[in-house]
Design a protein around this motif. Structure first.
Motif, mmCIF file in Angstrom:
data_model
loop_
_atom_site.group_PDB
_atom_site.id
_atom_site.type_symbol
_atom_site.label_atom_id
_atom_site.label_comp_id
_atom_site.label_asym_id
_atom_site.label_seq_id
_atom_site.Cartn_x
_atom_site.Cartn_y
_atom_site.Cartn_z
ATOM 1 N N UNK A 96 0.809 -1.235 0.000
ATOM 2 C CA UNK A 96 0.000 0.000 0.000
ATOM 3 C C UNK A 96 0.839 1.281 0.000
ATOM 4 N N UNK A 97 1.911 1.377 0.814
ATOM 5 C CA UNK A 97 2.674 2.638 0.789
ATOM 6 C C UNK A 97 3.290 2.893 -0.578
ATOM 7 N N UNK A 98 3.680 1.810 -1.269
ATOM 8 C CA UNK A 98 4.285 1.983 -2.584
ATOM 9 C C UNK A 98 3.245 2.474 -3.585
ATOM 10 N N UNK A 237 19.996 9.785 10.200
ATOM 11 C CA UNK A 237 19.331 9.370 11.447
ATOM 12 C C UNK A 237 17.823 9.477 11.264
ATOM 13 N N UNK A 238 17.423 10.542 10.560
ATOM 14 C CA UNK A 238 15.996 10.742 10.338
ATOM 15 C C UNK A 238 15.395 9.586 9.550
ATOM 16 N N UNK A 239 16.182 9.096 8.578
ATOM 17 C CA UNK A 239 15.670 7.980 7.787
ATOM 18 C C UNK A 239 15.566 6.732 8.644
ATOM 19 N N UNK A 240 16.496 6.565 9.562
ATOM 20 C CA UNK A 240 16.404 5.409 10.450
ATOM 21 C C UNK A 240 15.116 5.474 11.254
ATOM 22 N N UNK A 241 14.850 6.663 11.763
ATOM 23 C CA UNK A 241 13.645 6.825 12.577
ATOM 24 C C UNK A 241 12.388 6.653 11.742
ATOM 25 N N UNK A 242 12.378 7.176 10.524
ATOM 26 C CA UNK A 242 11.148 7.137 9.731
ATOM 27 C C UNK A 242 11.024 5.855 8.933
ATOM 28 N N UNK A 243 12.032 5.574 8.098
ATOM 29 C CA UNK A 243 11.861 4.472 7.165
ATOM 30 C C UNK A 243 12.012 3.110 7.827
ATOM 31 N N UNK A 244 12.715 3.054 8.930
ATOM 32 C CA UNK A 244 12.869 1.737 9.555
ATOM 33 C C UNK A 244 12.007 1.633 10.803
ATOM 34 N N UNK A 245 12.274 2.423 11.796
ATOM 35 C CA UNK A 245 11.503 2.290 13.043
ATOM 36 C C UNK A 245 10.020 2.536 12.784
ATOM 37 N N UNK A 246 9.691 3.682 12.208
ATOM 38 C CA UNK A 246 8.275 4.017 12.038
ATOM 39 C C UNK A 246 7.619 3.112 11.012
ATOM 40 N N UNK A 247 8.241 2.987 9.830
ATOM 41 C CA UNK A 247 7.581 2.261 8.746
ATOM 42 C C UNK A 247 7.503 0.766 9.015
ATOM 43 N N UNK A 248 8.566 0.199 9.606
ATOM 44 C CA UNK A 248 8.558 -1.258 9.766
ATOM 45 C C UNK A 248 8.005 -1.701 11.102
#
Lengths: 315, 432
Positions: A96-98, A237-248
C-alpha cells in the motif's frame, strides 16, 4: 565534510562481510537473523541462502559463476520480496505505501524526462518511441504507467514470481500488454548488450550488495545522452527513525527487515558513484509524506526518501 | 484539456433530445423546470465553452436576494456588490442547459458516441486485485480490467470507467451495490412559471410554517415559483384552479401567515452598526415582491428528500451529481454540487492520465471522492440544518431565527462569507 566522503565510500566498497555490518549497525540483529532462517524454510524456489556466518559469494561479471547467482544482488534480499509477491497489486495490502508513493515518483519522472527528451508535457503519451527499462520492476507498478505514457518498456526483476505476477496483470489492459518482462538482472542485460533511452531503478539500490557496480551496469545500459533515474533512502538518522523504526515497526507499512540502514546511500555518495559511472546527476528531489492527508508529495527535503535524475555523458 | 482528448467517450441516455436536439421556441413561456446556477458553475461553463450557447437563449442573472419568514421579526437582503461580485447567480431553464451542453459536445473534437438507450446490467471482474500466479491457465471473466455494459436495446459495450450521472434513482449506483443514507422530508415542492406586470430582478424566498416559497426571475416578465409544503397541501395546490392558486401565491408572498418585517431605518443596525459600514444591502429597506398576475405553465409536484451515497467510487465505477447526493432545493445548490462533481472528476482523470494511471483504478477515483465528499457533506449539513430550523414554529426558536436574520443582514463579514459560500467558492462562511 568533503574528505569524509571518500572514506565512507571506501568503507562501502570494502564491505565484504554483509553480516558483519548487519550485526554492528542494526540494533535488531537477533530478530533479523531468525528471519533469515525462517525464510530459508519457506521459499524453495529461491536459490538456497548462504550460511549467515560466511561471506556472500563474490558477485561480479568476471567471476566464473555466470549462470545462477544474479550478480550485485543479495539472495537474502530477493527472498524478502518473494515472500509477498502475490500481494503486489492489492492496493490495500503490504504494498500500500508503494501504491500511494507511485504517482509522486511518476510526476518527477514525467517532468524530468519530458524536459530531457524535449517532449510536449501536455501530451497524454509523451514517451512515444522511447525505450525504457524498469530495473527491479517487481509486479510492474512503475512499468505499467510508463507504458501508458507511450514508452516501450522492458521490466526486469530477479524474482521469478514477480515477473509472473507482472505479466498476468499487464495482460489485463491492452495498453500495457506490450511490456516485455524478463526475469533477469541489470548485469545480464549488459552482457546481452541491450541499451535504453532511459534506465530507471527505483527503490532497488538499497537492496544491492555492490551499489557502485550496480550503477556501472545501469550506466552501460543507458545510451550516451540518455537518462538514468535512481531513487532510494538516505542514510540519515531521520531515515532510520522514519523508514525503519516508524515504517517497519510502528506503522507496519513494510515487513520488518525490509531495509537495512547500513545499505542506504547518502545523496553525496550516490552522486559520486554515478559520476564514476559517467552519469552526471542533474536534478534531485525528496518525497515528503503528510500524515494528515495520507498523501506523498515532491519536496526539496532529501533527508529520507530521495530520487535522482542523471544523464549519461555522450562520448 | 489536452491530456484527455484521446479518451473515447460513450454517452448512454434515452433522452431523444440527444440525437435530435432540443427545440426551444423564443415565444414560448419558460418551462417550470429551471436551475439556479452559481458563479462557480458559470465559470465551469465558460471554461468548457458552453456558456455562450446559454446566452443565446433566455436566461436571467440576478444580483439581489431577499430572505425573510412569516414571523415578521427579521429579514436579510443580499446584494452581489457586498462581496464585490456582479451577480449572485443566473436562473436558466434546464432544457437550455441541456441544449447548450449538447452544442458544446457537438463542437468538441474528441471521439464520442451516443447510445440512445438505457443501462440494463453491467459486469466487472471480481473486485479482488490480487493476481494469483498459479491461475495463469484460466481465462479471466469479462475482458481484463474492462466493464461490460448491456443496454436495454440489446447492444453492449466495454468501458474502463463507468460514470453514473443518472440521477437520484441511479441504475449505475444500484448495479454497483453502493448503499445510500438519507431521509425523506415530509414535504413536496410545487413548481410553475408565473408572469408579472414588471420585470422581476431579485430572488425572493419567504419561509412559511410549512416550508419556503421562492420566487426566482427567469427572464422577461416571468418568474419561477418553487413552493415547498406538506404533501396534502401540495396536492391541493396542484389541483386547485389557476386563479385561486395565484391568489394563494400572492398571499403567501405578501401578508399571508404573518406581518412584514420592519425595515432598518437609515442603516441603523443597532449593536451591529460598527460592523456593517461597507455593505450596501445592510441599509436596504424591506421590499414586497412583485405581484403575480398570471400562471403560464402547468404546476408540477415532486417529493423532497435528502440522500447521500455511502461511497462515490468503486472499481471502474464512479457516481456524480444526483446519483451521489440529493438536497433540499431551499438554497438552489443541488445542480451546482453536481456540476462541481463533474468538473472535479474531469480534473482528477486528467491528473491520473498525466502519470499513466489506469482510469478505472479505485485509488484514483477515491481522490475524487475524498475531495467532493467533504464539500458536498458540508453543504448538505448546512442545508439540512436550515430545513429543520425553519420547520418548527416555536416562540424561542422563532426569535433565534429572527436574530440570525439580523446578524446576517448587518454583520458584513458574515454576509460576504455567506455570499461567497453560496456562490460555490468552497470556503465555509465562518472560518475563512
Amino acid at each position: 565534510m568533503a574528505f569524509k566522503l571518500p572514506n565512507q565510500l571506501r568503507a562501502l566498497y570494502t564491505a565484504t562481510n554483509y553480516h558483519h555490518h548487519h550485526r554492528i549497525l542494526s540494533p535488531l540483529a537477533g530478530a533479523s537473523q531468525s528471519f533469515v532462517f525462517s525464510l530459508r524454510r519457506l521459499f524453495a524456489d529461491v536459490p538456497p541462502l548462504s550460511d549467515p556466518s560466511s561471506a556472500p559469494p563474490p558477485l561480479y561479471p568476471h567471476s566464473t559463476k555466470t549462470s545462477l547467482a544474479p550478480s550485485s544482488l543479495n539472495q537474502y534480499e530477493l527472498a524478502k520480496f518473494a515472500a509477498i509477491a502475490e500481494t503486489w497489486w492489492d492496493s490495500e495490502g503490504p504494498f500500500k505505501p508503494l501504491h500511494a508513493l507511485n504517482p509522486t515518483r511518476l510526476a518527477f519522472i514525467r517532468s524530468t524526462l519530458c524536459r530531457h527528451f524535449r517532449r510536449d508535457s501536455y501530451s497524454a503519451k509523451p514517451f512515444e518511441g522511447l525505450k525504457f527499462v524498469d530495473v527491479g520492476c517487481g509486479g510492474g507498478i512503475l512499468s505499467e504507467p510508463l507504458a501508458r505514457m507511450g514508452a516501450t518498456v522492458t521490466g526486469v526483476d530477479a524474482v521469478e514470481k514477480n515477473i509472473k505476477i507482472a505479466r498476468l496483470h499487464a495482460d489485463l489492459d491492452p495498453s500495457t500488454s506490450t511490456i516485455e518482462y524478463c526475469c533477469t538482472t541489470a548485469e545480464k542485460l549488459v552482457e546481452e548488450q541491450r541499451t535504453f533511452d532511459a534506465v530507471i531503478a527505483l527503490e532497488v539500490i538499497e537492496h544491492v550488495a555492490e551499489p557502485a557496480e550496480f550503477c556501472k551496469s545501469l550506466a552501460t545500459l543507458t545510451v550516451p545522452g540518455g537518462a538514468t533515474v535512481i531513487s532510494t533512502i538516505n542514510r540519515s538518522i531521520r531515515a532510520y527513525a522514519t523508514a525503519i523504526i516508524a515504517a517497519e515497526y510502528l506503522l507496519h507499512w513494510l515487513p520488518k527487515g525490509t531495509h537495512q540502514w547500513s545499505s542506504f546511500l547518502t545523496p553525496e555518495e550516490l552522486v559520486l558513484i554515478l559520476q564514476r559511472a559517467s552519469i552526471s546527476v542533474q536534478e534531485m528531489a525528496g518525497f515528503a509524506y503528510n500524515p494528515l492527508t495520507g498523501r506523498w508529495s515532491l519536496s526539496d527535503d532529501i533527508s529520507v526518501n530521495f530520487i535522482a535524475f542523471g544523464t549519461k555523458n555522450s562520448q | 484539456m489536452p491530456l484527455t482528448k484521446d479518451l473515447n467517450v460513450a454517452i448512454i441516455d434515452s433522452n431523444p433530445a440527444l440525437s435530435s436536439g432540443v427545440s426551444i421556441k423564443k415565444e414560448e413561456p419558460p418551462d417550470p423546470r429551471v436551475s439556479t446556477v452559481t458563479p462557480a458553475t458559470i465559470s465551469i461553463f465558460k471554461e468548457i465553452g458552453a456558456w455562450k450557447y446559454i446566452e443565446q437563449n433566455r436566461h436571467a442573472y440576478f444580483d439581489k436576494m431577499q430572505v425573510w419568514d412569516y414571523t415578521g421579526l427579521g429579514y436579510t437582503r443580499y446584494n452581489a456588490r457586498d462581496a464585490n461580485k456582479e451577480v449572485l447567480g443566473c436562473v436558466v431553464e434546464n432544457r437550455v442547459l441541456l441544449s447548450s451542453l449538447l452544442s458544446c459536445l457537438q463542437s468538441a473534437d474528441f471521439r464520442k458516441t451516443i447510445y440512445p438507450s438505457r443501462l440494463l446490467t453491467l459486469h466487472r471482474n471480481s473486485s479482488s486485485t490480487k493476481v494469483d500466479s498459479h491461475s495463469s491457465g484460466l481465462p479471466l471473466h469479462g475482458q481484463g480490467n474492462l466493464v461490460k455494459l448491456d443496454l436495454i436495446d440489446g447492444s453492449s459495450l466495454h468501458a474502463k470507467l463507468v460514470v453514473g450521472a443518472d440521477g437520484s434513482k441511479s441504475r449505475v449506483r444500484e448495479l454497483a451495490g453502493i448503499k445510500t443514507t438519507g431521509w425523506n422530508y415530509s414535504q413536496n415542492a410545487i413548481i410553475c412559471t408565473v408572469e408579472h406586470a414588471v420585470e422581476n430582478q431579485c430572488a425572493w424566498q419567504r419561509f412559511l410554517p410549512a416550508g419556503p416559497i421562492a420566487l426566482l426571475p427567469v427572464g422577461d416578465n416571468f418568474s419561477n415559483i418553487v413552493w415547498t409544503m406538506n404533501p396534502k397541501e401540495a396536492n391541493d395546490h396542484k389541483m386547485m384552479n389557476g386563479d385561486e392558486f395565484i391568489k394563494d401565491v400572492n398571499h403567501a408572498l405578501d401578508y399571508g401567515f404573518g406581518p412584514h418585517p420592519k425595515s432598518s431605518m437609515f442603516g441603523d443596525g443597532g449593536i451591529f452598526s460598527w460592523l456593517k459600514a461597507d455593505v450596501t444591502s445592510a441599509s436596504e429597506f424591506f421590499e414586497i415582491p412583485p405581484k403575480v398576475i398570471r400562471l403560464v405553465s402547468d404546476r408540477m409536484m415532486f417529493p423532497l428528500s435528502l440522500m447521500h451515497a455511502n461511497n462515490y467510487a468503486s472499481k471502474n465505477i464512479v457516481l456524480i451529481g444526483d446519483s451521489a447526493h440529493t438536497v433540499h432545493p431551499l438554497a438552489g445548490q443541488g445542480v451546482n454540487l453536481g456540476f462541481g462533481d463533474a468538473f472535479a472528476l474531469s480534473r482528477v482523470i486528467a491528473e491520473g492520465i498525466a502519470v499513466g494511471t489506469d482510469i478505472g483504478e479505485v485509488t484514483m477515483l477515491k481522490k475524487f471522492e475524498v475531495e467532493r465528499k467533504t464539500a458536498n457533506i458540508a453543504m448538505m449539513a448546512i442545508l439540512d440544518g436550515f430545513q429543520k430550523a425553519y420547520s418548527v414554529d416555536f416562540g424561542p426558536l422563532n426569535i433565534l431565527r429572527a436574530a440570525a436574520f439580523h446578524v446576517a443582514q448587518h454583520v458584513s463579514p458574515l454576509k460576504r462569507g455567506i455570499i461567497s459560500y453560496a456562490s460555490g467558492e468552497q470556503r465555509l462562511p465562518l472560518f475563512s
